[in-house]
Enzyme design. Structure first.
Site, mmCIF file in Angstrom:
data_model
loop_
_atom_site.group_PDB
_atom_site.id
_atom_site.type_symbol
_atom_site.label_atom_id
_atom_site.label_comp_id
_atom_site.label_asym_id
_atom_site.label_seq_id
_atom_site.Cartn_x
_atom_site.Cartn_y
_atom_site.Cartn_z
ATOM 1 N N GLU A 1 -4.546 -9.616 4.650
ATOM 2 C CA GLU A 1 -4.382 -9.247 5.202
ATOM 3 C C GLU A 1 -5.910 -10.197 6.005
ATOM 4 O O GLU A 1 -6.464 -9.590 7.169
ATOM 5 C CB GLU A 1 -5.240 -8.099 5.823
ATOM 6 N N GLU B 1 1.020 -0.918 0.615
ATOM 7 C CA GLU B 1 0.076 -0.247 0.037
ATOM 8 C C GLU B 1 0.561 0.723 -0.132
ATOM 9 O O GLU B 1 0.662 2.345 -0.515
ATOM 10 C CB GLU B 1 -1.059 -0.080 0.826
#
Length: 286
Positions: free
Chosen positions: A159, A139
């Site tokens: 995640e 990210e």
């Protein structure tokens, strides 16, 4: 093409005790800032934790971007990770030990996660990725403007493997860079091994290089950018980011306003004079 300006002008470590730059501000540890001509190299320097993001890393990256934005001599930034004892790694994402205690500590007010993913800025940043850039590391890469990666680089947003959601931009920025089904695969499987070669094939990675060469290749790319007028680079970046997904009339409006801004600058005259005189322009950034 002129060579990149890589004369070291200053080196600072965000160690919490020494001031950084002319402002004399005290900045957090674990981020190194090096100024090479018109390029700032920002290094996540937490190798014992695989360059994972904690509060010091997040605040340090935000402070480094502040420094870069405030310095008129810096036109381009490079963000990279320090080499660890086990090899190259860009960033392993969030420090999960800190997440269990203080997940908000890995965010800054202006920059969000890692001090960068929601940060508004005017100057381009190149991610120089050697080794894994996973979870929040991916990210952070997506928050940069350009990506140079070695063949050892891998990406992923795992995640879901920890009952988490990739909340730092990965779930909507990846589908803008990759085909939607490929991004969906990464989001749902949580795979940790999306290779740099495939990322380069789809356009997520701009430049593919060999192991250990990502930073030097990023400096070459930065040098190609700094050959150009810095004000025009910043305005062009802004239009690409803001107008790409808008109707054409917005793009025409922003492009017209952008060129008018350039007409009123010193560098506009310099660009024309350098062309007429058959010499390299000497940009002033004003």
């Amino acid at each position: 093409m002129r060579a990149a300006r890589v004369v070291t002008l200053s080196v600072a470590s965000f160690d919490g005790t020494r001031p950084l730059g002319q402002g004399g501000r005290i900045v957090p540890a674990m981020i190194d800032y090096e100024k090479l001509g018109n390029v700032a190299v920002i290094t996540i320097n937490r190798p014992n934790a695989r360059n994972a993001v904690n509060a010091d890393v997040a605040n340090g990256i935000e402070s480094a971007i502040d420094q870069m934005e405030a310095d008129d001599e810096v036109w381009v930034g490079i963000l990279t990770g320090a080499k660890t004892e086990k090899g190259y790694i860009f960033c392993a994402g969030a420090d999960l030990k800190m997440m269990s205690v203080d997940p908000g500590g890995m965010q800054t007010e202006r920059g969000g996660f890692g001090g960068i993913v929601t940060r508004e800025r005017t100057k381009p940043i190149i991610a120089a990725v050697d080794g894994p850039a996973l979870a929040g590391g991916t990210e952070i890469v997506l928050a940069c403007d350009l990506v140079v990666a070695s063949r050892t680089a891998v990406f992923g947003i795992p995640e879901v493997k920890r009952n988490l959601v990739a909340a730092a931009g990965g779930l909507f920025r990846l589908p803008r860079k990759l085909p939607r089904n490929v991004a969906m695969e990464l989001a749902l499987t949580g795979r940790l091994d999306f290779p740099a070669e495939r990322a380069h094939h789809f356009g997520l990675v701009n430049v593919l290089c060999e192991e250990g060469e990502a930073l030097e290749a990023a400096k070459v790319l930065a040098g190609q950018i700094t050959e150009n007028a810095p004000l025009a680079v910043r305005e062009s970046r802004k239009i690409v980011l803001e107008a790409t997904d808008q109707p054409d009339e917005i793009g025409w409006k922003m492009s017209g306003e952008g060129i008018v801004k350039m007409f009123g600058t010193e560098d506009f005259s310099e660009g024309l004079n350098a062309f007429i005189e058959k010499r390299a322009p000497q940009w002033k950034g004003r």
